[in-house]
Write a protein that holds these residues in place. Sequence first.
Motif, PDB file in Angstrom:
ATOM      1  N   LYS A 196     -17.241   9.146   6.235  1.00 53.67           N
ATOM      2  CA  LYS A 196     -16.115  10.018   6.574  1.00 53.67           C
ATOM      3  C   LYS A 196     -16.498  11.039   7.628  1.00 53.67           C
ATOM      4  O   LYS A 196     -15.692  11.405   8.486  1.00 53.67           O
ATOM      5  CB  LYS A 196     -15.613  10.725   5.320  1.00 53.67           C
ATOM      6  N   CYS A 244     -11.715   6.135  -4.238  1.00 54.20           N
ATOM      7  CA  CYS A 244     -12.958   6.791  -4.643  1.00 54.20           C
ATOM      8  C   CYS A 244     -12.684   7.663  -5.856  1.00 54.20           C
ATOM      9  O   CYS A 244     -11.736   8.451  -5.860  1.00 54.20           O
ATOM     10  CB  CYS A 244     -13.514   7.642  -3.501  1.00 54.20           C
ATOM     11  N   SER A 304     -13.064  11.964  -2.743  1.00 59.88           N
ATOM     12  CA  SER A 304     -13.554  12.361  -1.423  1.00 59.88           C
ATOM     13  C   SER A 304     -12.859  11.621  -0.294  1.00 59.88           C
ATOM     14  O   SER A 304     -12.809  12.119   0.836  1.00 59.88           O
ATOM     15  CB  SER A 304     -15.070  12.121  -1.340  1.00 59.88           C
ATOM     16  N   ASP A 340     -14.291  10.212  -6.980  1.00 61.30           N
ATOM     17  CA  ASP A 340     -14.484  11.644  -6.773  1.00 61.30           C
ATOM     18  C   ASP A 340     -13.429  12.264  -5.864  1.00 61.30           C
ATOM     19  O   ASP A 340     -13.459  13.470  -5.593  1.00 61.30           O
ATOM     20  CB  ASP A 340     -15.885  11.928  -6.229  1.00 61.30           C
TER      21      ASP A 340
END
Length: 267
Positions: A235, A94, A98, A96
């Motif tokens: 998540k 990912c 995350s 970003d």
Amino acid sequence: MNCVSANCRGMGNHPAVRELRGFVKQLDPTLLFVMETKNSAKRVEKLKSTFGFSGVFAVDSDGLSGGVGLFWSSAVTVDIKSYNLHHIDAVIQCKDGSVPPWRFTGIYGESRRENRHLTWTLMRRLHQLRNLPWLCSGDFNETLYNTEHFSEHDRDEWQMRAFREVTEDCGLTDLGFSGLPYTWDNRQEGNANVKARIDRAFGNDGLLNRFQVVKVKHISVVQSDHCMIHTELKKHISHRPLGRRAFKYENVWQTHGDYDKVVVDLW
């Protein structure tokens, strides 16, 4: 994020491409794994902008047979690790940050029963290469149990047992599903009709520990005799504030002794 695997039965077919594009717009998948493209890699890769993805990797079909491809959104970087006519294996990151890196493998199993052992060998080899949270999805061309097969004749137990053994050896767990019980239908009538759950998604313990929510849905399509497999990965579990409960009339209320009086008083 979510992932879709689809046995397209040919991507040179304009109605099939339009239908798939519609589902991509609706589901907004992070990854789209396609099988049986029946096209060259270059032609499949040209569909990247049509579907609205930022990246694509495809493998040539063998004439008008086979062909696989993987599309991905701008939210991730994809590192292709290995591929052939029957799989694409990649590490997903990912952008970003995350979610730490995890692994996706799209599988297109051998269609001929006598060659299915080659798919099991491939899966065992892939299992040994990387120790990451692993999502393995696609058309395996085999069921795990006879209850996943509908036809006039039973499926060979030894073939299903071989499939179960490879999933155990690879530490893969069937992720379940919602939707239609079978993912493939030969669309013939009467005793000639055969249905089977041969498309599915597996995950290892690492995947189930990484994502608190893992949901799989079978999505029926018109242009293929296979369902699409939609896998949703989250998540964290989202906790939405409880809204006011919608009113729902219950027939059992009529059995209460004061029912008529309450209705008259409140009407």
